[in-house]
Design an enzyme around this catalytic site. Structure first.
Site, mmCIF file in Angstrom:
data_model
loop_
_atom_site.group_PDB
_atom_site.id
_atom_site.type_symbol
_atom_site.label_atom_id
_atom_site.label_comp_id
_atom_site.label_asym_id
_atom_site.label_seq_id
_atom_site.Cartn_x
_atom_site.Cartn_y
_atom_site.Cartn_z
ATOM 1 N N GLY A 126 -2.085 14.412 42.567
ATOM 2 C CA GLY A 126 -3.381 13.925 42.997
ATOM 3 C C GLY A 126 -3.958 13.050 41.906
ATOM 4 O O GLY A 126 -3.434 13.023 40.807
ATOM 5 N N PRO A 132 -6.259 11.457 38.870
ATOM 6 C CA PRO A 132 -6.698 12.092 37.634
ATOM 7 C C PRO A 132 -8.052 12.771 37.806
ATOM 8 O O PRO A 132 -8.901 12.266 38.541
ATOM 9 C CB PRO A 132 -6.830 10.929 36.647
ATOM 10 C CG PRO A 132 -6.080 9.806 37.240
ATOM 11 C CD PRO A 132 -6.049 10.018 38.710
ATOM 12 N N GLY A 133 -8.222 13.886 37.154
ATOM 13 C CA GLY A 133 -9.517 14.553 37.149
ATOM 14 C C GLY A 133 -9.792 15.430 38.353
ATOM 15 O O GLY A 133 -10.888 15.950 38.508
ATOM 16 N N LYS A 180 -5.866 19.401 38.391
ATOM 17 C CA LYS A 180 -4.494 19.907 38.423
ATOM 18 C C LYS A 180 -4.208 20.826 37.239
ATOM 19 O O LYS A 180 -3.677 21.927 37.406
ATOM 20 C CB LYS A 180 -3.503 18.731 38.438
ATOM 21 C CG LYS A 180 -3.661 17.846 39.658
ATOM 22 C CD LYS A 180 -2.708 16.684 39.629
ATOM 23 C CE LYS A 180 -3.000 15.701 38.529
ATOM 24 N NZ LYS A 180 -4.288 14.994 38.667
ATOM 25 N N GLU A 198 -29.367 -10.250 42.873
ATOM 26 C CA GLU A 198 -29.364 -8.877 43.390
ATOM 27 C C GLU A 198 -30.158 -8.777 44.688
ATOM 28 O O GLU A 198 -29.768 -8.053 45.608
ATOM 29 C CB GLU A 198 -29.918 -7.898 42.348
ATOM 30 C CG GLU A 198 -29.119 -7.801 41.055
ATOM 31 C CD GLU A 198 -27.659 -7.422 41.275
ATOM 32 O OE1 GLU A 198 -27.351 -6.718 42.256
ATOM 33 O OE2 GLU A 198 -26.811 -7.855 40.467
ATOM 34 N N ASP A 220 -18.117 -10.086 41.828
ATOM 35 C CA ASP A 220 -18.288 -10.015 43.281
ATOM 36 C C ASP A 220 -17.138 -10.733 43.979
ATOM 37 O O ASP A 220 -16.559 -10.227 44.941
ATOM 38 C CB ASP A 220 -19.597 -10.693 43.700
ATOM 39 C CG ASP A 220 -20.802 -9.962 43.138
ATOM 40 O OD1 ASP A 220 -20.675 -8.758 42.858
ATOM 41 O OD2 ASP A 220 -21.852 -10.607 42.987
#
Ligand code: ADP
Ligand code: MG
Ligand code: ZN
Length: 622
Positions: A198, A200-201, A204, A421, A496
């Site tokens: 799976g 990382p983090g 496991k 923005e 973007d």
């Protein structure tokens, strides 16, 4: 010092001593003839002396031996009563000089110094080897950490949240280790190797530790990278040692973390072939074949790159049980939040399910980090409890990287960013069904100058073509705004554009969303090209002609999306101006404020409350 070491030391000393003698002899190889003082005086008189060095105790020098027709080195003991020696030497014009006695210390140092130095170096070297790793002299030992007895792993399944299915599958293995006979009775076959994989983090390593804590059998944990060593053969012998340890302690569990470090596809990479890693991998395969689950040894490995593993590792009889450790969903995130927020003092008002809603895509490690950040922020403000606003701030921090408030932005830059923005926000607001805008901000965070935070209302696993197009439109909204308002382009839109192009190209080449290309996946396994086996065997997946069509199709999508974005912006140019103005004033606008500026706030809470109040007032009056 042990007996063994003492012996070693002694033999070293003897070797060094012999060497020393040898060097000494080499130096004294030129023969020196010892002559009595009287003979020396004769030589002086006869004028055959060429050179003399006078020391406190002896006189050394050279004279020419006429009979042998060669120069001879000589030395003689000095007779101090002979005061006229210097005069005589001068009379005969013989070159002479005096040499001071260096004293015993210097003599000793000059003679034995190098030996002492070598000895010292050797001592330091062995000392260092001993301290670096318990048995660094024994390279071939595995460095597996063992958890058993007092040294037991403290982690249990209670510490792992949001992956109940994984736990269920692992429980079976724990049960087997506790009572192997129960399973064998029915003829069931227990997998030899379990592969946890799976992103990382996702927990496991944590899961493996929890298995150790739950199983109560000895547990050996080692990281794949520890098998990768500079010296050929070391990794292989470490693998052998790990399995030996396992057999001796059966029933037990062996855990190899980050298996991809050793288990990469053989023949992979530039200069692949017979290297250390391949030997190690072969040894691993051999060992896996060589043991039986009847012995009660089970192997668990973890990786986040199952795609690069050597297929031989995944064959039946090896890592034949694969368990996916997934990115947690909203419920899972809430559970993980519960686990981690136990360690901090929470304000009772904090709504964990709301936080879970706002953190789509977070894995366990992110959430652990989030809770920690929130606690730190609250502590900085001298609060007694961690509050919701701390979590909000922490989410942004984790999402967008640490705030860079100190960065100075000029007014013109600020204006451009505000419009950019606002452009994103406006497009997002006016496309029906796009993800709600949570916040728009001018405060620089991470690499982005400003940001527009869109959060999906729920986790999505499938995205439609329309949604992807909308995403691209929102992404291009910033750039289109800059074009319309300032009639020029800045570099601010680079990121973007990159994202938009990536989505568009995936639509064409992976999702089959282009009519000209059709349902055809042209995905390249890009990761593997770097050092992967595809480096050697890479084939062209499509023709030049197709490549041209792909480019055209991508461009068509981008052009269409930017046209749409431009239309939305120019149709609502007044709203854009007021949004940008308000943004420059406040620097940060949340969803409610955005709606107010755009005149969409009729349905919001505040307005509703106002209406309610008014109604109440009316009813009270009447
Ligand atoms: P991986 O090995 O999959 O990369 P780790 O097991 O090292 O991830 O996870 C790192 C940290 O993240 C853990 O120490 C733990 O604090 C947290 N964590 C990850 N997943 C979970 C989870 N499912 N439940 C609770 N904490 C988790
Ligand atoms: Mg890990
Ligand atoms: Zn942008």
């Amino acid at each position: 010092m042990k007996k063994n070491e003492f012996k070693q030391l002694l033999s070293w000393m003897i070797i060094i001593f012999l060497l020393f003698l040898f060097v000494r002899n080499m130096r004294n190889f030129q023969e020196v003839k010892e002559v009595p003082y009287s003979e020396f005086k004769q030589l002086v008189k006869s004028g055959t002396i060429q050179e003399v060095k006078i020391r406190n105790d002896i006189i050394q020098g050279k004279f020419f031996d006429v009979s042998a027709n060669k120069t001879v080195n000589f030395k003689t003991n000095r007779v101090l009563e002979d005061m006229k020696l210097v005069e005589e030497l001068e009379a005969k014009n013989i070159k002479f000089s005096s040499e001071l006695d260096k004293g015993w210390f210097w003599t000793l140092l000059l003679n034995f110094g190098p030996v002492i130095l070598i000895f010292l170096l050797w001592y330091l070297w062995t000392k260092q080897l001993q301290s670096g790793g318990k048995q660094a002299m024994m390279f071939g030992k595995s460095r597996a950490k063992m958890y058993s007895g007092k040294n037991k792993s403290e982690t249990t399944f209670k510490d792992v949240a949001g992956c109940d299915e994984v736990k269920e599958e692992l429980k079976e293995i724990i049960d087997f280790l506790k009572d192997p006979k129960k399973f064998q009775r029915l003829g069931g076959k227990i997998p030899k190797g379990v592969l946890l994989y799976g992103p990382p983090g996702t927990g496991k390593t944590l899961l493996a530790k929890a298995v150790a804590g739950e199983a109560g059998v000895p547990f050996f944990s080692v990281s794949g990278s520890e098998f990768v060593e500079m010296f050929v053969g070391v990794g292989a012998s470490r693998v052998r040692d790990l399995f030996d340890q396992g057999r001796r302690n059966a029933p037990c569990l062996l855990f190899i973390d980050e298996l991809d470090a050793v288990g990469r596809h053989r023949f992979a990479g530039i200069g692949g072939g017979h290297d250390e890693r391949e030997q190690t991998l072969n040894q691993l395969l051999v060992e896996m074949d060589g043991f039986d689950t009847k012995e009660g040894v089970i192997l668990i490995a973890s990786t986040n790159r199952p795609d690069v593993l050597d297929p031989a590792l995944l064959r039946p009889g090896r890592f034949d049980r694969h368990i996916v450790v997934p990115v947690p969903d909203i419920k899972g995130r809430e559970d993980i939040l519960k686990v981690h927020s136990k360690k901090v003092k929470l304000d009772p008002e904090v709504n964990l399910s709301l936080i879970a809603q706002r953190t789509p895509g977070f894995v366990g490690a992110d959430i652990a980090n989030l809770v920690n950040e929130a606690a730190l922020l609250a502590a900085r403000k001298n609060k007694d409890f961690v509050q919701m606003e701390d979590f909000d701030e922490a989410i942004e921090k984790v999402v967008a990287g640490p705030a860079r408030k100190s960065r100075v932005i000029s007014d013109r830059e600020k204006k451009i960013i505000a419009y950019h923005e606002s452009g994103h926000t406006l497009v997002a607001k006016y496309i029906p069904g796009s993800d709600p805008v949570h916040k728009v901000s001018l405060i620089p965070r991470g690499p982005a100058l400003g940001y527009t935070l869109q959060m999906p209302q729920e986790d999505k696993y499938i995205t439609s073509k329309n949604e992807l197009l909308q995403k691209i439109m929102v992404l291009l909204g910033g750039r289109e705004t800059e074009k319309i308002v300032f009639n020029e382009l800045t570099t601010g839109a680079q990121n973007d554009l990159m994202k938009a192009t990536e989505i568009a190209s995936k639509m064409v080449t992976e999702f089959g969303m282009s009519e000209k290309i059709g349902p055809w996946s042209l995905r390249k396994r890009e990761e593997e090209i770097f050092l992967g086996r595809d480096y050697l065997t890479k084939e062209k997946l499509y023709s030049e002609n197709t490549a041209k069509i792909i480019d055209e199709e991508i461009k068509k999508i981008i052009d269409f999306a930017s046209e749409q974005a431009r239309k939305i912006i120019s149709d609502n140019i007044d709203k854009l101006h007021s949004l940008a103005k308000r943004l420059m004033e406040k620097e940060v606008l949340d969803a409610l404020e955005i709606d107010k500026v755009l005149g969409l706030a009729t349905e919001t809470k505040e307005v509703k409350e106002q209406q309610n109040n008014e109604q109440q007032n009316k009813s009270e009056k009447s």
